[in-house]
Design a protein around this motif. Structure first.
Motif, PDB file in Angstrom:
ATOM      1  N   ARG A 222      43.492  13.548 -17.366  1.00 18.57           N
ATOM      2  CA  ARG A 222      42.957  13.246 -15.914  1.00 18.57           C
ATOM      3  C   ARG A 222      44.072  13.200 -15.008  1.00 18.57           C
ATOM      4  NH1 ARG A 222      40.898   8.833 -17.947  1.00 18.57           N
ATOM      5  NH2 ARG A 222      42.476   7.354 -17.289  1.00 18.57           N
ATOM      6  N   GLN A 223      45.067  12.467 -15.201  1.00 24.75           N
ATOM      7  CA  GLN A 223      46.302  12.435 -14.234  1.00 24.75           C
ATOM      8  C   GLN A 223      47.145  13.532 -14.010  1.00 24.75           C
ATOM      9  OE1 GLN A 223      45.781  10.076 -12.466  1.00 24.75           O
ATOM     10  NE2 GLN A 223      45.014   8.359 -13.364  1.00 24.75           N
ATOM     11  N   PRO A 225      46.724  17.052 -14.271  1.00 26.79           N
ATOM     12  CA  PRO A 225      46.139  17.894 -13.117  1.00 26.79           C
ATOM     13  C   PRO A 225      46.249  17.447 -11.749  1.00 26.79           C
ATOM     14  CG  PRO A 225      44.909  17.778 -14.981  1.00 26.79           C
ATOM     15  CD  PRO A 225      45.596  16.549 -15.254  1.00 26.79           C
ATOM     16  N   ALA A 226      45.882  16.274 -11.715  1.00 26.73           N
ATOM     17  CA  ALA A 226      45.770  15.545 -10.104  1.00 26.73           C
ATOM     18  C   ALA A 226      46.913  15.487  -9.608  1.00 26.73           C
ATOM     19  CB  ALA A 226      45.248  14.147 -10.278  1.00 26.73           C
ATOM     20  N   CYS A 227      48.035  15.232 -10.426  1.00 26.50           N
ATOM     21  CA  CYS A 227      49.218  15.149  -9.722  1.00 26.50           C
ATOM     22  C   CYS A 227      49.900  16.434  -9.428  1.00 26.50           C
ATOM     23  CB  CYS A 227      50.329  14.226 -10.263  1.00 26.50           C
ATOM     24  SG  CYS A 227      51.201  14.714 -11.758  1.00 26.50           S
ATOM     25  N   ARG A 229      48.255  19.115  -8.519  1.00 27.90           N
ATOM     26  CA  ARG A 229      47.426  19.400  -7.360  1.00 27.90           C
ATOM     27  C   ARG A 229      47.961  18.777  -6.183  1.00 27.90           C
ATOM     28  NH1 ARG A 229      42.612  22.681  -7.841  1.00 27.90           N
ATOM     29  NH2 ARG A 229      41.830  22.124  -9.823  1.00 27.90           N
ATOM     30  N   GLU A 230      48.414  17.559  -6.416  1.00 28.66           N
ATOM     31  CA  GLU A 230      48.963  16.794  -5.471  1.00 28.66           C
ATOM     32  C   GLU A 230      50.275  17.578  -4.573  1.00 28.66           C
ATOM     33  OE1 GLU A 230      49.807  12.758  -6.268  1.00 28.66           O
ATOM     34  OE2 GLU A 230      50.740  12.314  -4.494  1.00 28.66           O
ATOM     35  N   GLU A 233      49.398  20.959  -3.140  1.00 27.81           N
ATOM     36  CA  GLU A 233      49.155  20.851  -1.831  1.00 27.81           C
ATOM     37  C   GLU A 233      49.944  20.548  -0.845  1.00 27.81           C
ATOM     38  OE1 GLU A 233      45.714  18.101  -2.187  1.00 27.81           O
ATOM     39  OE2 GLU A 233      44.528  19.829  -3.540  1.00 27.81           O
ATOM     40  N   ARG A 261      41.448  22.262 -16.387  1.00 26.73           N
ATOM     41  CA  ARG A 261      41.036  21.537 -15.222  1.00 26.73           C
ATOM     42  C   ARG A 261      41.875  22.263 -13.958  1.00 26.73           C
ATOM     43  NH1 ARG A 261      39.949  15.565 -16.127  1.00 26.73           N
ATOM     44  NH2 ARG A 261      38.800  15.608 -18.141  1.00 26.73           N
TER      45      ARG A 261
END
Ligand code: COA
Length: 321
Positions: A222-223, A225-227, A229-230, A233, A261
């Motif tokens: 979960r975390q 891929p989110a970081c 992407r962060e 970006e 993901r």
């Protein structure tokens, strides 16, 4: 001004332990371990230490960069399993290398340790305090693993990796993100010594790694891929712009889940965990060194490094090779 990786190195213990070897010790099988983790074997210390492995990895990184130990200004060792609380591993590595001008200290952020140390070194260099830094991630996890616990002893391996970074006018490290979530600390822990003095003595608690594998798995897919992407970006990049993802090597299924993901093909996610297992803070620099020595890193490539682990700690870095 940027900070660039100019040399890499790694060192692994001589002894290789296969899944079949482990099946002689605990109730497990090569099939179970490969299917659930992707791991086939790992290197286990029969005398090598965090300090000896990290020193060897650092020597190779210096050699790779064509630099002398005397040139090193900052020496960081990321480790969760040092042999000694004091002195720190980094000071012992400094002594072996003969890096007498370096300021040396350790940093522990578990499996994200190397990434956090790299960020620390970059901050020093960008602040103008130092010109260069030698950063090692080294672990001998075999001394903190419970060899009777089949759910953890099959996962980990020993080793060390290192990079030399230097201030540069060429584009290098573009950005970092780091996160910590101390509220989830209990899902992966290893106690140190219990409080014991003339006034209090706590009951003995195991000094081995304890883990809720499912929680750790869910957190990572979960975390991470989110970081990633962060950090992309923030640097106006998308997952498709990245040539290679050099991720913490915990479990093949975690890496595959992260790739899915991010909607990126798996062949951009090199893996060596089948041969080395999870080496915590050593995982990223060892994989990076292998890719470098295999000639798979070409100048101008965009790389993401990402680590995650106990703490919980996690982060990502994007860089131009
Ligand atoms: N061999 C055989 N069986 C094993 C085993 C082993 N080495 N380890 C656990 N099992 C058994 C369990 O006892 C359980 O049996 P039960 O159903 O009879 O109780 C069964 O396998 C399923 O266990 P479970 O924990 O649900 O398996 P899983 O699919 O979640 O896989 C991990 C376990 C540890 C491989 C997985 O959770 C994982 O990789 N998590 C992330 C761990 C990690 O990477 N940690 C470090 C992060 S830095």
């Amino acid at each position: 001004m940027s900070v660039k990786i100019i040399g890499t190195g790694s060192a692994l213990p001589q002894k290789i332990v296969t899944n079949d070897d482990l099946a002689q010790m605990v109730e497990t099988s090569d099939e179970w371990i490969r299917e659930r983790t992707g791991i086939g074997s790992r290197h286990i210390s029969t005398g090598e230490t965090v300090v000896s492995l990290a020193a060897e990895a650092c020597e190779r990184a210096l050699e790779n960069a064509g630099k002398n130990p005397a040139d090193v200004q900052l020496l960081l060792v990321a480790t969760a399993a040092p042999e000694t609380g004091i002195p720190c591993a980094a000071c012992q590595v400094q002594s072996i290398l003969g890096a007498g001008s370096a300021v040396a200290f350790d940093l522990n952020a578990a499996c994200a340790g190397f990434l956090f140390a790299l960020h620390t070194a970059c901050a020093y260099i960008e602040a103008g305090i130092y010109e260069n830094a030698l950063i090692a991630g080294g672990e001998v996890l075999s001394k903190i693993v419970d060899w009777t616990d089949r759910s953890t002893c099959v996962l980990f391996g020993d080793g060390a990796g290192a990079v030399l970074v230097q201030r540069s006018e060429q584009p290098g490290i573009l950005g970092f993100v780091q996160h910590s979530d101390g509220t989830k600390g209990e899902v992966l822990q290893c106690h140190s010594r219990q409080l014991s003095n003339p006034y209090i003595s706590l009951p003995f608690d195991s000094h081995f790694v304890k883990m809720d594998g499912r929680e750790v798995f869910a957190f990572a897919v979960r975390q991470v891929p989110a970081c990633i992407r962060e950090v992309l970006e923030r640097n106006s990049l998308s997952p498709a712009d990245v040539d290679l993802y050099v991720l913490h090597q915990a479990n093949r299924r975690i890496v595959e889940g992260i790739a899915r993901r991010l909607s990126v093909e798996e062949d951009r996610f090199p893996m060596n965990l089948d041969r080395v297992g999870n080496m915590s803070s050593a995982a990223i620099p060892v994989l990076l060194d292998e890719l470098n020595r295999e000639g798979r890193l070409r100048q101008g490539m965009t790389l993401v490094l990402s680590g995650f682990g106990a703490g919980l700690t996690y982060g990502a870095c994007v860089l131009r090779w």
